[in-house]
Write a protein that holds these residues in place. Structure first.
Motif, PDB file in Angstrom:
ATOM      1  N   PHE A   1       0.835  -1.204   0.000  1.00 42.20           N
ATOM      2  CA  PHE A   1       0.000   0.000   0.000  1.00 42.20           C
ATOM      3  C   PHE A   1       0.867   1.251   0.000  1.00 42.20           C
ATOM      4  O   PHE A   1       1.856   1.325   0.739  1.00 42.20           O
ATOM      5  N   PRO A   2       0.492   2.269  -0.794  1.00 41.62           N
ATOM      6  CA  PRO A   2       1.167   3.564  -0.669  1.00 41.62           C
ATOM      7  C   PRO A   2       0.727   4.229   0.629  1.00 41.62           C
ATOM      8  O   PRO A   2      -0.440   4.147   1.025  1.00 41.62           O
ATOM      9  N   HIS A   3       1.646   4.875   1.301  1.00 46.39           N
ATOM     10  CA  HIS A   3       1.323   5.525   2.569  1.00 46.39           C
ATOM     11  C   HIS A   3       0.535   6.799   2.272  1.00 46.39           C
ATOM     12  O   HIS A   3       1.004   7.686   1.578  1.00 46.39           O
ATOM     13  N   THR A   4      -0.658   6.906   2.807  1.00 46.85           N
ATOM     14  CA  THR A   4      -1.506   8.074   2.589  1.00 46.85           C
ATOM     15  C   THR A   4      -1.931   8.648   3.940  1.00 46.85           C
ATOM     16  O   THR A   4      -1.859   7.978   4.968  1.00 46.85           O
ATOM     17  N   GLY A   5      -2.396   9.886   3.907  1.00 45.03           N
ATOM     18  CA  GLY A   5      -2.932  10.506   5.111  1.00 45.03           C
ATOM     19  C   GLY A   5      -1.911  11.249   5.949  1.00 45.03           C
ATOM     20  O   GLY A   5      -2.275  11.947   6.888  1.00 45.03           O
ATOM     21  N   VAL A   6      -0.636  11.094   5.637  1.00 42.64           N
ATOM     22  CA  VAL A   6       0.421  11.802   6.364  1.00 42.64           C
ATOM     23  C   VAL A   6       1.262  12.550   5.330  1.00 42.64           C
ATOM     24  O   VAL A   6       2.021  11.934   4.573  1.00 42.64           O
ATOM     25  N   LYS A   7       1.119  13.865   5.273  1.00 41.28           N
ATOM     26  CA  LYS A   7       1.787  14.657   4.239  1.00 41.28           C
ATOM     27  C   LYS A   7       3.305  14.548   4.314  1.00 41.28           C
ATOM     28  O   LYS A   7       3.994  14.701   3.308  1.00 41.28           O
ATOM     29  N   ALA A   8       3.819  14.292   5.506  1.00 35.30           N
ATOM     30  CA  ALA A   8       5.275  14.236   5.677  1.00 35.30           C
ATOM     31  C   ALA A   8       5.867  12.946   5.108  1.00 35.30           C
ATOM     32  O   ALA A   8       7.095  12.835   4.989  1.00 35.30           O
ATOM     33  N   ILE A   9       5.019  11.987   4.776  1.00 36.94           N
ATOM     34  CA  ILE A   9       5.505  10.703   4.246  1.00 36.94           C
ATOM     35  C   ILE A   9       5.136  10.599   2.776  1.00 36.94           C
ATOM     36  O   ILE A   9       3.981  10.794   2.392  1.00 36.94           O
ATOM     37  N   GLU A  10       6.119  10.292   1.952  1.00 38.81           N
ATOM     38  CA  GLU A  10       5.896  10.150   0.520  1.00 38.81           C
ATOM     39  C   GLU A  10       5.920   8.680   0.123  1.00 38.81           C
ATOM     40  O   GLU A  10       6.604   7.864   0.754  1.00 38.81           O
ATOM     41  N   ALA A  11       5.172   8.355  -0.906  1.00 35.01           N
ATOM     42  CA  ALA A  11       5.100   6.986  -1.424  1.00 35.01           C
ATOM     43  C   ALA A  11       5.523   6.998  -2.889  1.00 35.01           C
ATOM     44  O   ALA A  11       5.103   7.855  -3.666  1.00 35.01           O
ATOM     45  N   LYS A  12       6.345   6.027  -3.244  1.00 34.45           N
ATOM     46  CA  LYS A  12       6.845   5.929  -4.614  1.00 34.45           C
ATOM     47  C   LYS A  12       6.766   4.481  -5.078  1.00 34.45           C
ATOM     48  O   LYS A  12       7.120   3.559  -4.336  1.00 34.45           O
ATOM     49  N   ARG A  13       6.265   4.270  -6.273  1.00 36.91           N
ATOM     50  CA  ARG A  13       6.205   2.918  -6.825  1.00 36.91           C
ATOM     51  C   ARG A  13       7.618   2.357  -6.982  1.00 36.91           C
ATOM     52  O   ARG A  13       8.469   2.983  -7.596  1.00 36.91           O
ATOM     53  N   LEU A  14       7.811   1.176  -6.430  1.00 39.02           N
ATOM     54  CA  LEU A  14       9.148   0.580  -6.463  1.00 39.02           C
ATOM     55  C   LEU A  14       9.206  -0.616  -7.396  1.00 39.02           C
ATOM     56  O   LEU A  14      10.180  -0.788  -8.139  1.00 39.02           O
ATOM     57  N   TYR A  15       8.162  -1.453  -7.389  1.00 35.83           N
ATOM     58  CA  TYR A  15       8.260  -2.736  -8.086  1.00 35.83           C
ATOM     59  C   TYR A  15       6.867  -3.179  -8.531  1.00 35.83           C
ATOM     60  O   TYR A  15       5.903  -3.073  -7.766  1.00 35.83           O
ATOM     61  N   GLN A  16       6.776  -3.667  -9.755  1.00 32.09           N
ATOM     62  CA  GLN A  16       5.521  -4.241 -10.250  1.00 32.09           C
ATOM     63  C   GLN A  16       5.601  -5.756 -10.188  1.00 32.09           C
ATOM     64  O   GLN A  16       6.563  -6.350 -10.664  1.00 32.09           O
ATOM     65  N   GLU A  17       4.593  -6.375  -9.589  1.00 30.08           N
ATOM     66  CA  GLU A  17       4.555  -7.818  -9.478  1.00 30.08           C
ATOM     67  C   GLU A  17       3.264  -8.365 -10.074  1.00 30.08           C
ATOM     68  O   GLU A  17       2.224  -7.701 -10.050  1.00 30.08           O
ATOM     69  N   GLU A  18       3.360  -9.576 -10.622  1.00 29.78           N
ATOM     70  CA  GLU A  18       2.164 -10.250 -11.112  1.00 29.78           C
ATOM     71  C   GLU A  18       1.669 -11.209 -10.037  1.00 29.78           C
ATOM     72  O   GLU A  18       2.449 -11.944  -9.428  1.00 29.78           O
ATOM     73  N   LEU A  19       0.360 -11.195  -9.800  1.00 26.26           N
ATOM     74  CA  LEU A  19      -0.253 -12.051  -8.805  1.00 26.26           C
ATOM     75  C   LEU A  19      -1.013 -13.172  -9.497  1.00 26.26           C
ATOM     76  O   LEU A  19      -1.794 -12.922 -10.420  1.00 26.26           O
ATOM     77  N   VAL A  20      -0.775 -14.412  -9.069  1.00 21.73           N
ATOM     78  CA  VAL A  20      -1.398 -15.573  -9.715  1.00 21.73           C
ATOM     79  C   VAL A  20      -2.072 -16.445  -8.659  1.00 21.73           C
ATOM     80  O   VAL A  20      -1.660 -16.475  -7.496  1.00 21.73           O
TER      81      VAL A  20
END
Length: 245
Positions: free
Chosen positions: A99-118
């Motif tokens: 999950f990207p961290h939301t609700g706290v402006k001081a914390i940033e979220a960045k996409r790191l890795y794409q995974e396939e789920l099976v």
């Protein structure tokens, strides 16, 4: 092409991973050269998932530990909600979460890795083309009660919500999901990279009732603008060299 999106074929994915490994080694060598004279020590606290850390993150960890033996790495493997709380409380320097961290402006979220789920199941219980009716009758091995990954897989393939899931066990980790599936105790969704290193795949089949594929992201969460230690900075550089960014 799946719908309006383009996805790599399995052959292209394998080639990409090989090229990424060579690129990572080159970036690591360049980083080591540019970091001469920099003092890199102290402790770095990382929240993550065990399977991702053992598999995709291990090359970064290995290069980092060999290059900077004075740094102590501390890993915390736990549920997304726990990682979130520990990051907010300052008990982690960074976390890797579904999950990207939301609700706290001081914390940033960045996409790191794409995974396939099976979805996987024992060969005695399912086939690659098992129908919705057949799958609905089977017990499900999932991760946490408040985040049923099986529901997402179902909606992705069958285009509808499933109201009731026979959740036989909340296993918390993909390794545990795989272990229970292997023993015919249910079906479960796992990241595809978990299967690439399993010798027991003769007992397990990937269920693919449609040509649709389910992708998700792992997110790098950390405080925005907060002064980082040199160890933190260098580890981020290696993450970016490995996964881009």
């Amino acid at each position: 092409r799946i719908g309006n999106r383009l996805h790599l074929t399995s052959e292209a994915e394998a080639l990409y991973r090989q090229l990424l490994t060579h690129q990572s080694q080159l970036e690591g060598a360049l980083l080591q050269f540019t970091q001469k004279g920099r003092t890199v020590d102290g402790q770095l606290r990382i929240g993550s998932y065990l399977e991702f850390t053992k598999s995709e993150l291990m090359p970064v960890i290995e290069e980092f530990m060999l290059s900077h033996p004075a740094v102590q790495l501390k890993f915390i493997f736990d549920a997304p909600s726990v990682l979130r709380s520990q990051l907010e409380e300052g008990k982690l320097d960074l976390s890797i979460s579904i999950f990207p961290h939301t609700g706290v402006k001081a914390i940033e979220a960045k996409r790191l890795y794409q995974e396939e789920l099976v979805l996987i199941g024992h060969r005695d219980l399912v086939s690659r083309t098992s129908s919705a009716e057949e799958l609905h009758a089977l017990p499900v091995i999932d991760y946490f009660p408040n985040h049923l990954l099986f529901k997402r897989w179902w909606r992705s393939h069958f285009g509808q919500h499933i109201r009731q899931v026979r959740a036989a066990c909340f296993a918390a980790t993909a390794e545990m999901v795989f272990a229970l599936v292997k023993r015919k105790l249910g079906i479960g969704v796992v990241p595809h990279y978990v299967l690439e290193r399993k010798s027991e795949m003769d007992k397990v089949v990937v269920v693919q009732p449609t040509d649709k594929r389910l992708f998700d992201h792992l997110w790098l969460n950390q405080f925005r603008g907060r002064e980082k230690t040199t160890a933190h900075q260098v580890f981020l550089e290696r993450l970016n060299a490995r996964f881009g960014g």
